[in-house]
Design a protein around this motif. Sequence first.
Motif, short mmCIF file in Angstrom:
data_model
loop_
_atom_site.label_atom_id
_atom_site.label_comp_id
_atom_site.label_asym_id
_atom_site.label_seq_id
_atom_site.Cartn_x
_atom_site.Cartn_y
_atom_site.Cartn_z
N HIS A 1 -22.96 76.86 -73.38
CA HIS A 1 -22.52 77.60 -74.57
C HIS A 1 -22.24 76.61 -75.70
N THR A 2 -22.80 76.89 -76.87
CA THR A 2 -22.58 76.07 -78.07
C THR A 2 -21.85 76.89 -79.11
N PRO A 3 -20.60 76.52 -79.44
CA PRO A 3 -19.87 77.31 -80.44
C PRO A 3 -20.62 77.31 -81.77
N LYS A 4 -20.67 78.47 -82.39
CA LYS A 4 -21.33 78.59 -83.70
C LYS A 4 -20.36 78.18 -84.80
N ASP A 5 -20.94 77.69 -85.90
CA ASP A 5 -20.13 77.40 -87.07
C ASP A 5 -19.53 78.69 -87.62
N PRO A 6 -18.41 78.57 -88.33
CA PRO A 6 -17.88 79.77 -88.99
C PRO A 6 -18.92 80.36 -89.93
N LEU A 7 -18.93 81.66 -90.00
CA LEU A 7 -19.89 82.32 -90.87
C LEU A 7 -19.56 82.04 -92.33
N PRO A 8 -20.59 81.91 -93.19
CA PRO A 8 -20.34 81.69 -94.60
C PRO A 8 -19.77 82.94 -95.26
N GLU A 9 -19.27 82.75 -96.46
CA GLU A 9 -18.80 83.91 -97.22
C GLU A 9 -19.97 84.84 -97.48
N PRO A 10 -19.75 86.15 -97.39
CA PRO A 10 -20.85 87.09 -97.65
C PRO A 10 -21.45 86.88 -99.03
N VAL A 11 -22.77 86.99 -99.12
CA VAL A 11 -23.44 86.86 -100.41
C VAL A 11 -23.09 88.07 -101.26
N PRO A 12 -22.58 87.85 -102.48
CA PRO A 12 -22.25 89.00 -103.32
C PRO A 12 -23.48 89.86 -103.57
N PRO B 1 -46.86 77.66 -86.21
CA PRO B 1 -46.16 76.57 -85.50
C PRO B 1 -44.85 77.08 -84.92
N GLY B 2 -44.63 76.81 -83.66
CA GLY B 2 -43.41 77.27 -83.01
C GLY B 2 -42.38 76.16 -82.90
N ILE B 3 -41.44 76.33 -82.01
CA ILE B 3 -40.38 75.35 -81.80
C ILE B 3 -40.91 74.27 -80.86
N PRO B 4 -40.87 73.00 -81.25
CA PRO B 4 -41.55 71.96 -80.48
C PRO B 4 -40.77 71.41 -79.29
N TYR B 5 -39.52 71.80 -79.12
CA TYR B 5 -38.69 71.25 -78.06
C TYR B 5 -38.17 72.38 -77.17
N PRO B 6 -37.70 72.08 -75.96
CA PRO B 6 -37.17 73.12 -75.07
C PRO B 6 -35.96 73.81 -75.70
N VAL B 7 -35.93 75.13 -75.57
CA VAL B 7 -34.79 75.89 -76.09
C VAL B 7 -34.35 76.92 -75.06
N TYR B 8 -33.12 77.37 -75.23
CA TYR B 8 -32.49 78.29 -74.29
C TYR B 8 -31.96 79.50 -75.03
N MET B 9 -31.85 80.59 -74.30
CA MET B 9 -31.29 81.81 -74.85
C MET B 9 -30.20 82.29 -73.91
N ALA B 10 -28.95 82.10 -74.33
CA ALA B 10 -27.79 82.50 -73.52
C ALA B 10 -27.88 81.96 -72.10
N GLY B 11 -28.26 80.67 -71.97
CA GLY B 11 -28.29 80.00 -70.68
C GLY B 11 -29.64 80.00 -70.00
N ALA B 12 -30.58 80.83 -70.44
CA ALA B 12 -31.91 80.91 -69.82
C ALA B 12 -32.91 80.12 -70.65
N ARG B 13 -33.72 79.28 -69.98
CA ARG B 13 -34.72 78.50 -70.71
C ARG B 13 -35.93 79.36 -71.05
N ILE B 14 -36.40 79.23 -72.28
CA ILE B 14 -37.58 79.97 -72.72
C ILE B 14 -38.82 79.18 -72.32
#
Length: 492
Positions: A183-194, A410-423
């Motif tokens: 699990h990677t904590p997400k950054d705080p969400l930005p202020e909503p765009v007016p 062009p897709g993502i060039p490196y291994p990535v995961y989705m909620a713990g499962a590798r794509i």
Amino acid sequence: MTIDDKNHDLVEANRRAWSMASQWGADHRMNELETLMWRSERHPRGSSTICTLMLLDSVPEWDRLRAAHDWATKMIHRLRERVLEPLVPVGPPAWTVDPSFDLDYHLRRTQLPAPARMPELLAFAQSAAMAPFDRTRPLWEGTLIEGLPGGKAAYLLKLHHSLTDGVGSVQMLSLIQSRTSEHTPKDPLPEPVPSPDDPDAQSLAVDELNETIRRIPSAARGLLSAGARALLRPGAAADEALRLAASARRTIAPPPVAGSPLFRIRTGKSWRFGVFECELKDLKAAAKAASGSLNDAYVAVLLGGLRHYHEMFGYSLDEIPMAMPLSLRKADDPMGGNKFAGAMFAAPIGVVDPAERIAIIRGTVLSLRVEPALGSMEFAAPVVNRLPSALGAAAMRLGSAADISASNVPGIPYPVYMAGARIERAYPFGPLPGVAIMAAMVSHAGTCCFGLNCDGTAVPDVALLVQCMKEGLEEVLALGRGDEGSDTATED
């Protein structure tokens, strides 16, 4: 580099991506191309649905997956917005917040009955893709598919093309993916765009009409200036008009070649999916051996496969009408949206030598990219969008003169995961705008994933077509066998 350094770089990369993503949806109106795709849609033959089917090595953690989607929809405001049409079509539709947005409607979970292997998975995906969107809600759906052999799973992302193109869908997916299974904590969400107050259909029409009136003086000045230049240099103006007309014939008009007799009857009422794959490095090596790009080698694979397919039925063709979207994106463009232009050309299906085929494709694509009329739909769309939608649908059907359309993202060039499962794989499926076959390729973590969306009437045996495509792939890959490990071919 230490583990702490790697983690720091990962966090910084994520922050840059999230910063770019927060700008997605800042424009509260569709552009003219998106408007054309939205208003001209006639489901299913003229559908504008695009899909990505991802194979996962395990079942992702549902709570994490849901939380990631919730975060992404707050980061990309467009994912919580619906389309609002003006009362009369005096301008493009607006994107407005859906007050009844329900994440559990858009993010779904299903279990396939055993045995759920690739044919059953593709059958589910093509059925889901053909189901029309609820046009009163945000235009996306994500489905976690469980029940695959070995404890594996799949995820299907379904988007409306007016929301974004293939590149934008890869960008969107990157926000709910991670480079680590933890699990990677997400950054705080930005202020909503007016945003302006949510309009209704009537006020939107009034605003669009006022905006059009405000543009009249500058448009008039532009016409007067163009007219003055034409009067001062009538010969140059005539030459420019003829040059654009000739360019339009080469890029937009159907090529002067007969279509395949096998693909003559199309209904667009049944979509049939097929997939195959190869190593990215192998296709790049083949492209380099023939002095072409990755895209050239990809198109050569498709044409070789089509040649084999036609030979199975006793047909020998020299050329076939083909369509190809060409990306107009720049490196500093914001995420999302649609930035592409379509072109049609006569594709060399009868050229047996794969290296010669790649060379011909290389020359054709390079010439298309510098055609003056390549972006002409940008100027035609505003006019078409203000006419009855049936005329827009007719304009979009011009692409149906092609037998096959091919897209390369062009897709993502490196291994990535989705909620713990590798794509493990990411197969793309484009819409079927009247063509017999819509082919797409995404390069994902070192693998070229090919997705075919076929008109079931024109291509009744998709498994046979896939087998022929694999034969076309093998003859292209053979070019690079003497140059193993090459990774220098350009994407396009």
